[in-house]
Design an enzyme around this catalytic site. Sequence first.
Site, PDB file in Angstrom:
ATOM      1  N   ASP A 191      -7.948 -12.907   7.731  1.00 37.75           N
ATOM      2  CA  ASP A 191      -7.975 -11.449   7.888  1.00 37.75           C
ATOM      3  C   ASP A 191      -8.466 -10.739   6.637  1.00 37.75           C
ATOM      4  OD1 ASP A 191      -5.744 -11.171   6.082  1.00 37.75           O
ATOM      5  OD2 ASP A 191      -4.362 -11.505   7.728  1.00 37.75           O
TER       6      ASP A 191
ATOM      7  N   HIS B 174      -4.165 -10.751   3.610  1.00 36.68           N
ATOM      8  CA  HIS B 174      -2.934 -11.430   3.201  1.00 36.68           C
ATOM      9  C   HIS B 174      -3.239 -12.684   2.392  1.00 36.68           C
ATOM     10  CE1 HIS B 174      -1.771  -9.092   6.811  1.00 36.68           C
ATOM     11  NE2 HIS B 174      -0.688  -8.865   6.083  1.00 36.68           N
TER      12      HIS B 174
ATOM     13  N   SER C 204       4.361  -6.955   4.406  1.00 38.45           N
ATOM     14  CA  SER C 204       3.973  -8.324   4.733  1.00 38.45           C
ATOM     15  C   SER C 204       3.514  -9.122   3.520  1.00 38.45           C
ATOM     16  CB  SER C 204       2.869  -8.319   5.791  1.00 38.45           C
ATOM     17  OG  SER C 204       1.771  -7.545   5.345  1.00 38.45           O
TER      18      SER C 204
END
Length: 232
Positions: free
Chosen positions: A203, A206, A55
């Site tokens: 979060d 990221h 990701s």
Amino acid sequence: MSFISSRNIIFIVVVFATFSCSTSLEQQATKPETAVKEAGAKVDQKPIILFFGNSITAGYQLDLEEAFPALIQDRLDSLGFNYNVINAGLSGETTAAGVDRIDWVLRSIPEIFFLELGANDGLRGLPLSETKSNLKKIIDKVRKANPDVKIILAGMQVPPNLGKEYTMEFRTIFPLLASSENVELIPFLLDGVAGNPELNLADGIHPTAEGHKLLTETVWGFVQPLLTTKNL
């Protein structure tokens, strides 16, 4: 190489512990196969720089144009380098899944291959001998497809909540593999980004669009010396 400060490690441990219990870098649905197909359909025959990762590479919760592979393409274009970048990042990818997927992705043969996997293995506490073995299998497959490929391995780190021994062993996987396989190593891909709330999404894992700009500068420092083809 710069390491994360103690204050930032505490911050990362909290968000990693919370996030890995639920999604473990898996929420963004990306379609790298589409990118590979589109690149293969192009008729310009440009040499390929293939970014293969999870990701982070995929640009979690961002437009693909904001993720660092797209910013690398912009840099290449602006400087007249004749390359086509493929973003084959897939959220949630482990090294084992990468071994299974790489053959399909190699339908587009790269001149430069950027390998960014391992973080999800670490978050899940998977055996690190398997992580190292899987990364080597991916490198071997890429070299089989193109013996002259130039490979960049992105080093990663995990927080110490899985234990000091596991954390240290995880960190050493990347330099040891880079040395044994004779590939270029970015010691820590998220250096300067990890642990900075202003450069990461809520979060804490990221990077934001601004974080990806910093990643671009880090990655460019390793990609640029490998470039050979410019527009005439």
